[in-house]
Motif scaffolding. Structure first.
Motif, PDB file in Angstrom:
ATOM      1  N   GLY A  20      17.452 -13.503 -42.457  1.00  0.00           N
ATOM      2  CA  GLY A  20      16.436 -14.521 -42.680  1.00  0.00           C
ATOM      3  C   GLY A  20      14.998 -14.058 -42.571  1.00  0.00           C
ATOM      4  N   VAL A  21      14.777 -12.793 -42.263  1.00  0.00           N
ATOM      5  CA  VAL A  21      13.419 -12.260 -42.133  1.00  0.00           C
ATOM      6  C   VAL A  21      13.174 -11.265 -43.259  1.00  0.00           C
ATOM      7  CG1 VAL A  21      11.837 -10.938 -40.662  1.00  0.00           C
ATOM      8  CG2 VAL A  21      13.468 -12.545 -39.625  1.00  0.00           C
ATOM      9  N   TRP A  22      12.106 -11.483 -44.022  1.00  0.00           N
ATOM     10  CA  TRP A  22      11.748 -10.572 -45.112  1.00  0.00           C
ATOM     11  C   TRP A  22      11.111  -9.315 -44.539  1.00  0.00           C
ATOM     12  CZ3 TRP A  22      13.048 -11.141 -50.091  1.00  0.00           C
ATOM     13  CH2 TRP A  22      13.514 -12.397 -50.485  1.00  0.00           C
ATOM     14  N   HIS A  23      11.474  -8.177 -45.130  1.00  0.00           N
ATOM     15  CA  HIS A  23      10.941  -6.887 -44.675  1.00  0.00           C
ATOM     16  C   HIS A  23      10.279  -6.141 -45.827  1.00  0.00           C
ATOM     17  CE1 HIS A  23      12.782  -6.754 -40.645  1.00  0.00           C
ATOM     18  NE2 HIS A  23      13.717  -7.495 -41.203  1.00  0.00           N
ATOM     19  N   ASP A  24       9.159  -5.502 -45.498  1.00  0.00           N
ATOM     20  CA  ASP A  24       8.511  -4.586 -46.427  1.00  0.00           C
ATOM     21  C   ASP A  24       9.162  -3.214 -46.264  1.00  0.00           C
ATOM     22  OD1 ASP A  24       6.756  -6.682 -46.875  1.00  0.00           O
ATOM     23  OD2 ASP A  24       5.087  -5.761 -45.788  1.00  0.00           O
ATOM     24  N   VAL A  25       9.196  -2.451 -47.360  1.00  0.00           N
ATOM     25  CA  VAL A  25       9.654  -1.068 -47.281  1.00  0.00           C
ATOM     26  C   VAL A  25       8.594  -0.153 -47.876  1.00  0.00           C
ATOM     27  CG1 VAL A  25      12.132  -1.589 -47.303  1.00  0.00           C
ATOM     28  CG2 VAL A  25      10.942  -1.178 -49.455  1.00  0.00           C
TER      29      VAL A  25
END
Length: 169
Positions: free
Chosen positions: A152-157
């Motif tokens: 449920g948490v968006w992550h940057d890469v």
């Protein structure tokens, strides 16, 4: 106090599948370095082995403690010289330069296999991996914002790449 010697590094074999799966499953459970959530079985590792893309393991006292693997960047023929890579170290072996050691070996093997570039994506928050990659000459190309959600948490890469100059013609 002396530093323990670095582990041996060798190509992965079918006998390493369970150890590779266990190391990857530990990373999956930590939720800090991969978007994958389904634990892997040893049989899942079969698809990685025996192809053009090198897969290496670091072994200490007869036990696999890390692996580094390459895979296809794209199915398009024009990108055949580019490989994605990943590297995972067993939790108990971290902090001893094992990751750097196995990744340096992977760079040599990928170059010998004819690849001219390695790429990967690293969680923006994974500062230890980003520092390791920087030490080995990987360039941070850019950031994919909100690349995927994890629980449920968006992550940057951060996208990284390294040219293997012997194969750049």
């Amino acid at each position: 106090m002396s530093t323990p010697p670095l582990p041996g590094v060798r190509p992965a074999t079918r006998e390493d599948r369970a150890a590779i799966a266990a190391i990857y499953n530990a990373a999956i459970a930590e939720r800090a370095s991969t978007f994958e959530t389904r634990p892997r079985m040893p049989e899942d590792i079969d698809a990685w082995l025996g192809k053009r893309h090198p897969v290496l393991v670091a072994e200490e006292d007869g036990r696999v403690i890390a692996y580094a693997a390459t895979g296809a960047y794209s199915p398009r023929e024009c990108y055949a010289g580019v490989a994605d890579f990943s590297i995972y170290v067993a939790p108990e072996a971290r902090g001893r330069s094992v990751g750097q050691h196995v990744l340096q070996a992977l760079l040599k093997e990928a170059e010998a296999a004819g690849f001219h570039k390695l790429t990967s994506r690293v969680f923006a928050t994974n500062v230890r991996s980003r520092a390791l990659l920087g030490r080995l000459g990987f360039r941070e190309v850019g950031v994919h914002e909100k690349h995927a959600p994890l629980e449920g948490v968006w992550h940057d890469v951060v996208v990284v790449e390294k040219l293997l100059l012997a194969n750049v013609r």
